[in-house]
Design a protein around this motif. Structure first.
Motif, PDB file in Angstrom:
ATOM      1  N   VAL A  80       0.834  -1.201   0.000  1.00 28.53           N
ATOM      2  CA  VAL A  80       0.000   0.000   0.000  1.00 28.53           C
ATOM      3  C   VAL A  80       0.871   1.255   0.000  1.00 28.53           C
ATOM      4  CG1 VAL A  80      -1.593   1.381   1.410  1.00 28.53           C
ATOM      5  CG2 VAL A  80      -2.034  -1.051   1.055  1.00 28.53           C
ATOM      6  N   CYS A  81       1.857   1.302   0.878  1.00 27.71           N
ATOM      7  CA  CYS A  81       2.726   2.483   0.966  1.00 27.71           C
ATOM      8  C   CYS A  81       3.508   2.693  -0.324  1.00 27.71           C
ATOM      9  CB  CYS A  81       3.657   2.371   2.165  1.00 27.71           C
ATOM     10  SG  CYS A  81       2.784   2.517   3.740  1.00 27.71           S
ATOM     11  N   SER A  82       3.979   1.617  -0.920  1.00 30.07           N
ATOM     12  CA  SER A  82       4.691   1.719  -2.187  1.00 30.07           C
ATOM     13  C   SER A  82       3.773   2.272  -3.277  1.00 30.07           C
ATOM     14  CB  SER A  82       5.247   0.352  -2.586  1.00 30.07           C
ATOM     15  OG  SER A  82       5.972   0.445  -3.775  1.00 30.07           O
ATOM     16  N   ALA A  83       2.535   1.777  -3.315  1.00 27.16           N
ATOM     17  CA  ALA A  83       1.569   2.262  -4.306  1.00 27.16           C
ATOM     18  C   ALA A  83       1.247   3.738  -4.076  1.00 27.16           C
ATOM     19  CB  ALA A  83       0.289   1.430  -4.249  1.00 27.16           C
ATOM     20  N   LEU A  84       1.058   4.129  -2.821  1.00 24.62           N
ATOM     21  CA  LEU A  84       0.762   5.524  -2.525  1.00 24.62           C
ATOM     22  C   LEU A  84       1.910   6.430  -2.940  1.00 24.62           C
ATOM     23  CD1 LEU A  84      -0.931   5.120   0.962  1.00 24.62           C
ATOM     24  CD2 LEU A  84      -2.043   5.821  -1.172  1.00 24.62           C
ATOM     25  N   TYR A  93       3.360  10.645 -15.731  1.00 19.47           N
ATOM     26  CA  TYR A  93       3.260   9.674 -16.827  1.00 19.47           C
ATOM     27  C   TYR A  93       1.916   9.816 -17.536  1.00 19.47           C
ATOM     28  CZ  TYR A  93       7.075   7.444 -14.271  1.00 19.47           C
ATOM     29  OH  TYR A  93       8.253   7.181 -13.625  1.00 19.47           O
ATOM     30  N   GLU A  94       1.939   9.690 -18.821  1.00 21.57           N
ATOM     31  CA  GLU A  94       0.721   9.813 -19.619  1.00 21.57           C
ATOM     32  C   GLU A  94      -0.360   8.830 -19.153  1.00 21.57           C
ATOM     33  OE1 GLU A  94      -0.797   9.350 -24.252  1.00 21.57           O
ATOM     34  OE2 GLU A  94       1.341   9.140 -23.798  1.00 21.57           O
ATOM     35  N   HIS A  95       0.035   7.616 -18.829  1.00 17.55           N
ATOM     36  CA  HIS A  95      -0.918   6.585 -18.415  1.00 17.55           C
ATOM     37  C   HIS A  95      -0.821   6.269 -16.923  1.00 17.55           C
ATOM     38  CE1 HIS A  95      -1.858   6.008 -22.604  1.00 17.55           C
ATOM     39  NE2 HIS A  95      -0.570   5.818 -22.863  1.00 17.55           N
ATOM     40  N   LEU A  96      -0.254   7.182 -16.162  1.00 14.30           N
ATOM     41  CA  LEU A  96      -0.025   7.046 -14.726  1.00 14.30           C
ATOM     42  C   LEU A  96       1.031   6.008 -14.364  1.00 14.30           C
ATOM     43  CD1 LEU A  96      -3.656   7.421 -13.308  1.00 14.30           C
ATOM     44  CD2 LEU A  96      -1.878   9.166 -13.501  1.00 14.30           C
ATOM     45  N   TYR A  97       1.717   5.498 -15.363  1.00 15.95           N
ATOM     46  CA  TYR A  97       2.863   4.610 -15.153  1.00 15.95           C
ATOM     47  C   TYR A  97       3.620   4.532 -16.466  1.00 15.95           C
ATOM     48  CZ  TYR A  97       0.844   0.675 -17.780  1.00 15.95           C
ATOM     49  OH  TYR A  97       0.346  -0.126 -18.762  1.00 15.95           O
ATOM     50  N   ASP A  98       4.823   3.996 -16.413  1.00 15.30           N
ATOM     51  CA  ASP A  98       5.653   3.831 -17.602  1.00 15.30           C
ATOM     52  C   ASP A  98       5.427   2.423 -18.158  1.00 15.30           C
ATOM     53  OD1 ASP A  98       7.618   3.565 -19.515  1.00 15.30           O
ATOM     54  OD2 ASP A  98       9.288   4.042 -18.166  1.00 15.30           O
ATOM     55  N   ILE A 129      -6.333   1.792 -13.866  1.00 18.50           N
ATOM     56  CA  ILE A 129      -5.357   2.589 -13.114  1.00 18.50           C
ATOM     57  C   ILE A 129      -5.888   4.005 -12.895  1.00 18.50           C
ATOM     58  CG2 ILE A 129      -3.893   3.453 -15.000  1.00 18.50           C
ATOM     59  CD1 ILE A 129      -1.468   2.650 -13.180  1.00 18.50           C
ATOM     60  N   GLN A 130      -6.651   4.505 -13.845  1.00 18.70           N
ATOM     61  CA  GLN A 130      -7.301   5.812 -13.675  1.00 18.70           C
ATOM     62  C   GLN A 130      -8.313   5.755 -12.525  1.00 18.70           C
ATOM     63  OE1 GLN A 130      -6.799   8.710 -15.458  1.00 18.70           O
ATOM     64  NE2 GLN A 130      -5.249   7.833 -16.805  1.00 18.70           N
ATOM     65  N   LEU A 131      -9.119   4.672 -12.499  1.00 21.90           N
ATOM     66  CA  LEU A 131     -10.105   4.498 -11.441  1.00 21.90           C
ATOM     67  C   LEU A 131      -9.434   4.310 -10.075  1.00 21.90           C
ATOM     68  CD1 LEU A 131     -12.621   2.127 -13.270  1.00 21.90           C
ATOM     69  CD2 LEU A 131     -12.978   4.541 -12.673  1.00 21.90           C
ATOM     70  N   PHE A 132      -8.318   3.571 -10.061  1.00 20.28           N
ATOM     71  CA  PHE A 132      -7.559   3.359  -8.832  1.00 20.28           C
ATOM     72  C   PHE A 132      -7.045   4.699  -8.302  1.00 20.28           C
ATOM     73  CE2 PHE A 132      -3.945   2.105  -6.242  1.00 20.28           C
ATOM     74  CZ  PHE A 132      -4.319   0.895  -5.683  1.00 20.28           C
ATOM     75  N   ASP A 133      -6.490   5.506  -9.187  1.00 24.43           N
ATOM     76  CA  ASP A 133      -5.974   6.820  -8.817  1.00 24.43           C
ATOM     77  C   ASP A 133      -7.097   7.703  -8.266  1.00 24.43           C
ATOM     78  OD1 ASP A 133      -3.843   8.845  -8.734  1.00 24.43           O
ATOM     79  OD2 ASP A 133      -4.913   9.774 -10.419  1.00 24.43           O
ATOM     80  N   LYS A 134      -8.249   7.681  -8.917  1.00 18.64           N
ATOM     81  CA  LYS A 134      -9.392   8.472  -8.460  1.00 18.64           C
ATOM     82  C   LYS A 134      -9.849   7.999  -7.082  1.00 18.64           C
ATOM     83  CE  LYS A 134     -14.040  10.031  -9.728  1.00 18.64           C
ATOM     84  NZ  LYS A 134     -14.308  10.367  -8.370  1.00 18.64           N
TER      85      LYS A 134
END
Length: 160
Positions: A80-84, A93-98, A129-134
């Motif tokens: 969780v901490c790594s993801a945060l 990043y254009e897609h929230l990751y490389d 990943i967009q939904l996860f970020d939201k």
């Protein structure tokens, strides 16, 4: 439901009435209690610390219980901490990751490493990943409150 590798969870430390503080599920949660206790490993005379999530069935206490070994809970906390940490800078990043390098962290544990990466096997990863970020953003206050409590406890234990 018990993990196939453990049985007979015997609670030692409990958080009763967990449903009152179960994040967005507070006061409507099916979770009755969190507990830390001892579980027996099949075929062994040793116990290990595990956590359990005890659920209610239609308002009645149930034996519906999930057990998770303590080290896995800590590993999930690390994940969780790594993801945060990743999502705090993911806007770069254009897609929230490389997509060329989906590994976002490598954490040394037990002489090896746990690779943390974006799940590129997910066929809908760009949408998910967009939904996860939201969701992280929408729940930031609740997550932050728990991280501050965890940070305070870790500091009190001497982990700084």
């Amino acid at each position: 439901m018990n993990s196939p590798e453990m049985k007979n969870h015997k609670p030692v430390i409990i958080a009763d009435d967990y449903g009152k503080v179960d994040g967005r599920f507070a006061f409507s949660s099916d979770v009755q209690r969190l507990s830390l206790g001892l579980s027996t490993l099949p075929g062994a005379d040793q116990s290990m610390i595990s956590a359990s999530i005890c659920r209610n069935s239609e308002g009645q206490p149930s034996s519906n219980m999930e057990e998770i070994p303590l080290h896995r809970i800590l590993d999930l906390s690390i994940l969780v901490c790594s993801a945060l940490t990743h999502f705090s800078e993911a806007y770069r990043y254009e897609h929230l990751y490389d997509p060329e390098n989906p590994i976002i962290d490598r954490i040394g544990l037990q002489g090896n490493a746990m690779n943390v990466s974006v799940c590129t096997d997910n066929k809908e990863i760009r949408k998910d990943i967009q939904l996860f970020d939201k969701s992280l953003s929408d729940n930031g206050e609740m997550i932050g409150e728990r991280l501050r409590a965890l940070s305070r406890l870790l500091l009190e234990m001497g982990y700084d």
